[in-house]
Design a protein around this motif. Structure first.
Motif, PDB file in Angstrom:
ATOM      1  N   SER A   1     -16.455  -0.103   0.136  1.00 50.80           N
ATOM      2  CA  SER A   1     -16.136   1.238  -0.355  1.00 50.80           C
ATOM      3  C   SER A   1     -15.825   1.218  -2.020  1.00 50.80           C
ATOM      4  CB  SER A   1     -15.041   1.592   0.519  1.00 50.80           C
ATOM      5  OG  SER A   1     -13.833   0.859   0.408  1.00 50.80           O
TER       6      SER A   1
ATOM      7  N   GLN B   1      -8.589  14.132  -1.507  1.00 50.55           N
ATOM      8  CA  GLN B   1      -9.029  12.847  -1.648  1.00 50.55           C
ATOM      9  C   GLN B   1      -8.617  12.389  -3.373  1.00 50.55           C
ATOM     10  OE1 GLN B   1     -13.316  12.332  -1.916  1.00 50.55           O
ATOM     11  NE2 GLN B   1     -13.212  10.454  -1.200  1.00 50.55           N
ATOM     12  N   TRP B   2      -8.200  11.165  -3.393  1.00 48.80           N
ATOM     13  CA  TRP B   2      -7.697  10.706  -4.802  1.00 48.80           C
ATOM     14  C   TRP B   2      -9.130  10.075  -5.600  1.00 48.80           C
ATOM     15  CZ3 TRP B   2      -2.705  11.089  -6.631  1.00 48.80           C
ATOM     16  CH2 TRP B   2      -1.882  11.271  -5.606  1.00 48.80           C
TER      17      TRP B   2
ATOM     18  N   GLN C   1      -0.752   8.209   0.121  1.00 50.94           N
ATOM     19  CA  GLN C   1      -1.668   7.404   0.795  1.00 50.94           C
ATOM     20  C   GLN C   1      -3.124   7.631   0.470  1.00 50.94           C
ATOM     21  OE1 GLN C   1      -1.184   8.338   5.172  1.00 50.94           O
ATOM     22  NE2 GLN C   1      -3.093   7.271   5.838  1.00 50.94           N
ATOM     23  N   ASP C   2      -3.802   6.442   0.531  1.00 54.70           N
ATOM     24  CA  ASP C   2      -5.152   6.380   0.093  1.00 54.70           C
ATOM     25  C   ASP C   2      -5.579   6.876  -1.274  1.00 54.70           C
ATOM     26  OD1 ASP C   2      -5.957   5.550   2.566  1.00 54.70           O
ATOM     27  OD2 ASP C   2      -6.061   7.802   3.279  1.00 54.70           O
ATOM     28  N   SER C   3      -4.398   6.603  -2.459  1.00 55.47           N
ATOM     29  CA  SER C   3      -4.506   6.749  -3.624  1.00 55.47           C
ATOM     30  C   SER C   3      -5.202   5.953  -4.417  1.00 55.47           C
ATOM     31  CB  SER C   3      -3.077   7.232  -4.008  1.00 55.47           C
ATOM     32  OG  SER C   3      -2.274   6.057  -3.827  1.00 55.47           O
TER      33      SER C   3
ATOM     34  N   ASN D   1      -6.705  -5.135   0.575  1.00 50.50           N
ATOM     35  CA  ASN D   1      -7.676  -4.692   1.710  1.00 50.50           C
ATOM     36  C   ASN D   1      -7.033  -4.891   2.830  1.00 50.50           C
ATOM     37  OD1 ASN D   1      -7.982  -7.633   2.328  1.00 50.50           O
ATOM     38  ND2 ASN D   1      -9.520  -7.660   0.723  1.00 50.50           N
TER      39      ASN D   1
ATOM     40  N   ALA E   1      -6.719   0.435  -2.516  1.00 47.92           N
ATOM     41  CA  ALA E   1      -7.625  -0.282  -1.801  1.00 47.92           C
ATOM     42  C   ALA E   1      -8.970  -0.539  -2.903  1.00 47.92           C
ATOM     43  CB  ALA E   1      -8.248   0.591  -0.396  1.00 47.92           C
ATOM     44  N   TYR E   2      -9.100   0.346  -3.804  1.00 47.45           N
ATOM     45  CA  TYR E   2     -10.240   0.171  -4.762  1.00 47.45           C
ATOM     46  C   TYR E   2      -9.660  -0.905  -5.710  1.00 47.45           C
ATOM     47  CZ  TYR E   2     -11.559   4.381  -2.289  1.00 47.45           C
ATOM     48  OH  TYR E   2     -11.867   5.303  -1.212  1.00 47.45           O
TER      49      TYR E   2
ATOM     50  N   VAL F   1       0.694  -1.178   0.086  1.00 49.01           N
ATOM     51  CA  VAL F   1       0.051   0.022   0.084  1.00 49.01           C
ATOM     52  C   VAL F   1       0.732   1.284  -0.029  1.00 49.01           C
ATOM     53  CG1 VAL F   1      -0.078  -0.254   2.554  1.00 49.01           C
ATOM     54  CG2 VAL F   1      -1.872   1.164   1.330  1.00 49.01           C
TER      55      VAL F   1
ATOM     56  N   LYS G   1      -5.393  13.379  -7.573  1.00 45.89           N
ATOM     57  CA  LYS G   1      -5.820  13.848  -6.139  1.00 45.89           C
ATOM     58  C   LYS G   1      -6.726  15.036  -6.175  1.00 45.89           C
ATOM     59  CE  LYS G   1      -3.839  14.214  -1.276  1.00 45.89           C
ATOM     60  NZ  LYS G   1      -2.625  14.238  -0.731  1.00 45.89           N
TER      61      LYS G   1
ATOM     62  N   THR H   1       2.198   5.098   0.650  1.00 43.92           N
ATOM     63  CA  THR H   1       2.008   6.079   1.972  1.00 43.92           C
ATOM     64  C   THR H   1       2.628   7.274   1.646  1.00 43.92           C
ATOM     65  OG1 THR H   1       4.546   5.077   2.682  1.00 43.92           O
ATOM     66  CG2 THR H   1       2.429   3.737   3.553  1.00 43.92           C
TER      67      THR H   1
END
Length: 331
Positions: free
Chosen positions: A134, A230-231, A53-55, A96, A58-59, A47, A226, A49
């Motif tokens: 999500s 949020q990405w 991060q959150d880019s 995940n 997870a999707y 993942v 981004k 960082t």
């Protein structure tokens, strides 16, 4: 420079370049993330960082040998050109952080087709029977050029060096290992093609920035930009520049696939469609990768995820409208 043309067939060795007609003559279907910084197959396989991060990691999910991106409670999007890859979509433990979760594609969706192809593009949307917890927001702007991006793929790390004399120009495409990776780049342009608008990104010789391009197996992966904190999903991987050769002699089987930060000094094209020489001027001529642009097809994509009332529901709505008119008519 890539060229727009209608390609019907090339021999199997170069079929990656022509799985789709009427688009980029010298563009190969994308295959694994290649990093400028390293040839380590373990690099960028976890993942992201920090700034990244959150880019979008997870999707991502596995659709056969490729990737797709969750974009709604029951929907994911991927590429068309690699064809159908079975009846499941897997949110892998690598994405995940827990365990593989398998979702079943709803074969009854879209009148039994099981998916929606976004007309005039390489985009394909699937519906699952279960629900995602999500999903990625879609990029709605038109100002992608110049913005940083994160790209995901599931192909090959870079292979051996490609040189001219003593000068390094890039790396041959390695063997696909099916491992998910991520990299970074910047949107350099938006081009119109026979398969809709494409985001492009140059593979430049820059260190320490996770500079990346695509390789074998990366098709269908997501490109994220981004917006504020949020990405958002801005593109779906399509292809890369190539093939390349040191000569324009047809039938000598010397052409190759590569991630080149400088294609100067090499021929580009194919035996079937012809070759163009890239003059080596001493200034880097980077190759590009291409991703189907989400914002250009936003209305069509969102329409696939809009529930259509069942016939009984439509009847009730109609009756409610009639009743309302009758009530108003009494006054």
């Amino acid at each position: 420079m890539s060229s727009i043309a209608c390609c019907l067939h090339l021999r199997p060795r170069s079929c990656r370049a022509v799985l789709m007609c009427c688009w980029m003559l010298w563009t190969q279907m994308s295959s694994g993330i290649v990093l400028y910084d390293t040839d380590s197959p373990a690099a960028n396989t976890t993942v992201p960082t920090g700034f990244y991060q959150d880019s979008g990691w997870a999707y991502q999910g596995r659709y056969g040998s490729f990737l797709g991106t969750m974009i709604g409670e029951q929907y994911f999007i991927t590429a068309q050109h690699f064809g159908l890859q079975g009846g499941t979509f897997v949110s892998g433990a690598e994405f995940n952080g827990t365990a593989d979760i398998t979702y079943t594609i709803d074969a009854s969706a879209n009148g039994g087709q099981g998916f929606w192809d976004i007309a005039g593009t390489d985009l394909r949307v699937f519906k699952i029977q279960e629900s995602f917890s999500s999903w990625a927001p879609l990029y709605t702007g038109t100002d992608e050029v110049g913005k940083s991006l994160v790209v995901f793929g599931r192909g090959a790390p870079r292979g051996a060096e490609v040189t001219l004399g003593a000068d390094l120009h890039g790396w041959y495409t390695g063997s696909s290992d099916g491992v998910a990776r991520w990299g970074a780049n910047e949107v350099s342009s938006i081009i119109g093609t026979g398969l809709g608008d494409m985001l492009t990104a140059q593979f430049n010789a820059v260190s320490g920035q996770n500079e990346a391009t695509l390789s074998t197996g990366d098709s269908g992966g997501g490109v994220f930009i981004k917006v504020g904190s949020q990405w958002h999903l801005a593109g779906i991987n399509y292809g890369v520049d190539g093939l390349f050769d040191t000569n324009s002699t047809p039938g000598d089987f010397s052409e190759f696939e590569a991630a080149l930060f400088d294609k100067g000094g090499f021929y580009e094209g194919s035996d079937g469609a012809g070759w163009t020489f890239n003059t080596d001027t001493g200034v880097d001529k980077p190759t590009r990768f291409y991703a189907s642009r989400i914002s250009s097809s936003l209305t069509e994509i969102q329409a696939t995820m809009t529930p259509v009332p069942e016939p009984s529901g439509l009847l009730m709505l109609a009756l409610a409208g009639v009743a309302g008119l009758r009530r108003r008519s009494r006054w």
